[in-house]
Structure formats: C-alpha cells, structure tokens
Design a protein around this motif. Structure first.
Motif, PDB file in Angstrom:
ATOM      1  N   VAL A 144      36.518 119.914  77.816  1.00  0.00           N
ATOM      2  CA  VAL A 144      37.175 118.715  77.296  1.00  0.00           C
ATOM      3  C   VAL A 144      36.838 117.503  78.159  1.00  0.00           C
ATOM      4  O   VAL A 144      36.492 116.428  77.650  1.00  0.00           O
ATOM      5  CB  VAL A 144      38.705 118.911  77.237  1.00  0.00           C
ATOM      6  CG1 VAL A 144      39.390 117.636  76.746  1.00  0.00           C
ATOM      7  CG2 VAL A 144      39.053 120.095  76.338  1.00  0.00           C
ATOM      8  N   LEU A 145      36.915 117.676  79.484  1.00  0.00           N
ATOM      9  CA  LEU A 145      36.650 116.554  80.385  1.00  0.00           C
ATOM     10  C   LEU A 145      35.183 116.130  80.360  1.00  0.00           C
ATOM     11  O   LEU A 145      34.875 114.945  80.537  1.00  0.00           O
ATOM     12  CB  LEU A 145      37.060 116.923  81.814  1.00  0.00           C
ATOM     13  CG  LEU A 145      38.563 116.939  82.088  1.00  0.00           C
ATOM     14  CD1 LEU A 145      38.840 117.300  83.551  1.00  0.00           C
ATOM     15  CD2 LEU A 145      39.192 115.600  81.758  1.00  0.00           C
ATOM     16  N   ASN A 146      34.284 117.085  80.166  1.00  0.00           N
ATOM     17  CA  ASN A 146      32.875 116.728  80.062  1.00  0.00           C
ATOM     18  C   ASN A 146      32.622 115.865  78.826  1.00  0.00           C
ATOM     19  O   ASN A 146      31.863 114.884  78.888  1.00  0.00           O
ATOM     20  CB  ASN A 146      32.001 117.983  80.004  1.00  0.00           C
ATOM     21  CG  ASN A 146      31.570 118.455  81.372  1.00  0.00           C
ATOM     22  OD1 ASN A 146      30.679 117.882  81.988  1.00  0.00           O
ATOM     23  ND2 ASN A 146      32.211 119.506  81.867  1.00  0.00           N
ATOM     24  N   VAL A 147      33.259 116.227  77.727  1.00  0.00           N
ATOM     25  CA  VAL A 147      33.113 115.426  76.509  1.00  0.00           C
ATOM     26  C   VAL A 147      33.736 114.045  76.719  1.00  0.00           C
ATOM     27  O   VAL A 147      33.154 113.016  76.338  1.00  0.00           O
ATOM     28  CB  VAL A 147      33.773 116.134  75.305  1.00  0.00           C
ATOM     29  CG1 VAL A 147      33.785 115.215  74.084  1.00  0.00           C
ATOM     30  CG2 VAL A 147      33.039 117.428  74.987  1.00  0.00           C
ATOM     31  N   TYR A 148      34.921 114.026  77.343  1.00  0.00           N
ATOM     32  CA  TYR A 148      35.588 112.746  77.612  1.00  0.00           C
ATOM     33  C   TYR A 148      34.724 111.867  78.519  1.00  0.00           C
ATOM     34  O   TYR A 148      34.548 110.672  78.262  1.00  0.00           O
ATOM     35  CB  TYR A 148      36.949 112.977  78.268  1.00  0.00           C
ATOM     36  CG  TYR A 148      37.559 111.692  78.792  1.00  0.00           C
ATOM     37  CD1 TYR A 148      38.183 110.799  77.923  1.00  0.00           C
ATOM     38  CD2 TYR A 148      37.491 111.371  80.142  1.00  0.00           C
ATOM     39  CE1 TYR A 148      38.719 109.612  78.394  1.00  0.00           C
ATOM     40  CE2 TYR A 148      38.015 110.185  80.621  1.00  0.00           C
ATOM     41  CZ  TYR A 148      38.637 109.310  79.745  1.00  0.00           C
ATOM     42  OH  TYR A 148      39.158 108.128  80.215  1.00  0.00           O
ATOM     43  N   GLY A 149      34.193 112.452  79.595  1.00  0.00           N
ATOM     44  CA  GLY A 149      33.364 111.695  80.521  1.00  0.00           C
ATOM     45  C   GLY A 149      32.135 111.123  79.844  1.00  0.00           C
ATOM     46  O   GLY A 149      31.753 109.968  80.083  1.00  0.00           O
ATOM     47  N   ILE A 196      29.843 105.944  78.117  1.00  0.00           N
ATOM     48  CA  ILE A 196      29.148 105.155  77.103  1.00  0.00           C
ATOM     49  C   ILE A 196      30.037 104.016  76.592  1.00  0.00           C
ATOM     50  O   ILE A 196      29.606 102.866  76.506  1.00  0.00           O
ATOM     51  CB  ILE A 196      28.733 106.043  75.909  1.00  0.00           C
ATOM     52  CG1 ILE A 196      27.699 107.085  76.362  1.00  0.00           C
ATOM     53  CG2 ILE A 196      28.168 105.186  74.770  1.00  0.00           C
ATOM     54  CD1 ILE A 196      27.355 108.087  75.278  1.00  0.00           C
ATOM     55  N   LYS A 197      31.298 104.339  76.278  1.00  0.00           N
ATOM     56  CA  LYS A 197      32.197 103.376  75.638  1.00  0.00           C
ATOM     57  C   LYS A 197      33.043 102.577  76.626  1.00  0.00           C
ATOM     58  O   LYS A 197      33.528 101.500  76.284  1.00  0.00           O
ATOM     59  CB  LYS A 197      33.140 104.110  74.679  1.00  0.00           C
ATOM     60  CG  LYS A 197      32.432 104.911  73.586  1.00  0.00           C
ATOM     61  CD  LYS A 197      31.753 104.012  72.583  1.00  0.00           C
ATOM     62  CE  LYS A 197      31.184 104.850  71.433  1.00  0.00           C
ATOM     63  NZ  LYS A 197      30.504 104.009  70.416  1.00  0.00           N
ATOM     64  N   GLY A 198      33.226 103.090  77.851  1.00  0.00           N
ATOM     65  CA  GLY A 198      34.172 102.475  78.770  1.00  0.00           C
ATOM     66  C   GLY A 198      33.653 101.298  79.556  1.00  0.00           C
ATOM     67  O   GLY A 198      34.384 100.674  80.316  1.00  0.00           O
ATOM     68  N   LYS A 199      32.398 100.976  79.415  1.00  0.00           N
ATOM     69  CA  LYS A 199      31.826  99.859  80.162  1.00  0.00           C
ATOM     70  C   LYS A 199      32.259  98.520  79.569  1.00  0.00           C
ATOM     71  O   LYS A 199      32.647  98.422  78.419  1.00  0.00           O
ATOM     72  CB  LYS A 199      30.299  99.962  80.157  1.00  0.00           C
ATOM     73  CG  LYS A 199      29.674  99.915  78.777  1.00  0.00           C
ATOM     74  CD  LYS A 199      28.179 100.189  78.864  1.00  0.00           C
ATOM     75  CE  LYS A 199      27.580 100.169  77.459  1.00  0.00           C
ATOM     76  NZ  LYS A 199      26.155 100.494  77.461  1.00  0.00           N
ATOM     77  N   GLU A 200      32.163  97.476  80.385  1.00  0.00           N
ATOM     78  CA  GLU A 200      32.409  96.125  79.903  1.00  0.00           C
ATOM     79  C   GLU A 200      31.284  95.741  78.950  1.00  0.00           C
ATOM     80  O   GLU A 200      30.149  96.198  79.085  1.00  0.00           O
ATOM     81  CB  GLU A 200      32.470  95.158  81.086  1.00  0.00           C
ATOM     82  CG  GLU A 200      33.609  95.437  82.070  1.00  0.00           C
ATOM     83  CD  GLU A 200      34.972  95.206  81.450  1.00  0.00           C
ATOM     84  OE1 GLU A 200      35.039  94.413  80.484  1.00  0.00           O
ATOM     85  OE2 GLU A 200      35.947  95.798  81.917  1.00  0.00           O
ATOM     86  N   LYS A 201      31.561  94.882  78.015  1.00  0.00           N
ATOM     87  CA  LYS A 201      30.578  94.531  76.997  1.00  0.00           C
ATOM     88  C   LYS A 201      29.292  93.952  77.581  1.00  0.00           C
ATOM     89  O   LYS A 201      28.216  94.151  77.038  1.00  0.00           O
ATOM     90  CB  LYS A 201      31.194  93.540  76.006  1.00  0.00           C
ATOM     91  CG  LYS A 201      32.306  94.143  75.160  1.00  0.00           C
ATOM     92  CD  LYS A 201      32.851  93.134  74.171  1.00  0.00           C
ATOM     93  CE  LYS A 201      33.947  93.752  73.309  1.00  0.00           C
ATOM     94  NZ  LYS A 201      34.507  92.757  72.349  1.00  0.00           N
ATOM     95  N   LYS A 202      29.412  93.206  78.678  1.00  0.00           N
ATOM     96  CA  LYS A 202      28.240  92.562  79.247  1.00  0.00           C
ATOM     97  C   LYS A 202      27.533  93.432  80.284  1.00  0.00           C
ATOM     98  O   LYS A 202      26.521  93.048  80.843  1.00  0.00           O
ATOM     99  CB  LYS A 202      28.638  91.221  79.882  1.00  0.00           C
ATOM    100  CG  LYS A 202      29.143  90.200  78.871  1.00  0.00           C
ATOM    101  CD  LYS A 202      29.466  88.876  79.549  1.00  0.00           C
ATOM    102  CE  LYS A 202      29.955  87.844  78.537  1.00  0.00           C
ATOM    103  NZ  LYS A 202      30.278  86.553  79.173  1.00  0.00           N
TER     104      LYS A 202
END
Length: 214
Positions: A74-79, A84-90
């Motif tokens: 589960v944590l590997n999928v979350y990570g 990929i998604k958790g970064k700032e837009k810029k």
C-alpha cells in the motif's frame, strides 16, 4: 557456526536462486539505488521485492515482517503516486524536506508505542489462529516492522529523516537474520547499512541545493 560454514551457506543460497529469487535480489538492490537517486523507479522495484519477500518471511515465522510487507504494498503505491502528484506545480520533482524537532520526537514516540503493541499482537497470533507457531523474536520483529512503517511513510513523503530509521532498521535486521540463520538476508541488510548512509548524504545535499519552505 564457523565463518566458513556461514560463507558456504550464503553461496549455497545464491546458487539455489531460482528465477524469482534472482528477481527479488536485483529488485531489492535497485529499489534502494533509485531511492538514493530520488528516482521514481524506486517504487515499482520496491513492489516487486515486497511481493516476493512475503513468502520468505512466512516460512521463517517472522509474522511481523510478513504483515509489514503486505502494508508495504500500500505504501509503495502511495509513494509512487505522491512523488508524481505531490510536487508543486512549478517543480520538476517533489523536493526533499525534513521534520521539525517536535514532529521528529512525535514520530519516534508513536513508533515506540506501536512497537510494544504490535509485539503483543504477534504473541497472541498462535492463540487466535490454530496451526500458527509461536512467533520468533516478537519484540525485535516488531521493532523492525514498526520502524519500517515509519520509515516508509517518511520516504513516501520525501523526508530526509527516513534515512535515520532505515539505518537503525538495517542494523537490527542484520542481527536478526543472522540469528535466524538467514545469512543471505543478513549480508543483504549489511549492504543496506552503507546504502542508508549514502542515501542520507545524497538527500541532504539535494535538500541544500533545492531548498523549499514547509
């Protein structure tokens, strides 16, 4: 057991590698290598290693590690998703940050509490489920399990502090697997100790080169 016998046991394990054993070994190393490099490929290789390791821990009656690796999926999928998604837009990639002192102490205290609670749970398994043998080294097994949960969460959040936990886990696991005569895994985690140090140094350098406010 003498050193020569230990070495022969390690060689025998390597020679006995089937296809899946070889895949587990390679994927485990690659997962850490890519983690040190902050590369997204750490997660798919981590998933492969985790799945194969489930069978090893079941056979060795290390039930804490068995349950831990199910949670690791589960944590590997979350990570994978968060990097990929958790970064700032810029930003081109999620950057390395570190915990505050208060948060660090809180993580440590909660980890200690769950080490105790999970050890109690492991010792109750033979009572609840017929046919399950008594757990081996329940408190040590619980320590590596619960600290690994914390380390995986901090890794997924890309916190520098994850490497403190991985270092402690690798030291404990090296001793546990040696005691259980799982010499191949003991040597593997001995290698992980040096990789944890390398990972900490690499992430610390990355954090200083790419500072970001919390």
């Amino acid at each position: 057991m003498h050193l020569n016998e230990i070495w022969q046991d390690i060689v025998a394990n390597v020679q006995a590698f089937d296809f899946w054993g070889l895949i587990a070994f390679v994927s485990g190393i690659l997962a850490v290598v890519y983690l040190i490099k902050e590369n997204i490929w750490t997660w798919p290789f981590g998933i492969i290693y985790t799945i194969i390791s489930l069978f090893v821990f079941y056979e060795s009656r290390l039930y804490g590690d068995l349950l831990l690796h199910i949670f690791f999926l589960v944590l590997n999928v979350y990570g994978w998703i968060h990097w990929i998604k958790g970064k700032e837009k810029k930003q081109e990639a999620l950057r390395v940050t570190r915990l505050s002192l208060g948060s660090g102490l809180t993580y440590l205290a909660v980890s200690g509490l769950f080490i105790y609670l999970f050890a109690q749970f492991l010792m109750q398994l033979p009572v609840w489920f017929e046919g399950i043998d008594a757990p081996s080294l329940p408190y040590w097994d619980s320590a590596t399990s619960m600290l690994s949960v914390t380390a995986m969460w901090l890794t997924a959040r890309k916190k520098l502090d994850n490497w403190y936990y991985w270092f402690a886990i690798d030291v404990l696991a090296t001793g546990i697997y040696f005691y259980k005569e799982l010499y191949f895994y003991s040597v593997l985690y001995l290698v992980y100790i040096s990789m944890a140090v390398a990972g900490y140094l690499a992430w610390k350098k990355s954090m200083h080169l790419n500072p970001i406010s919390e």
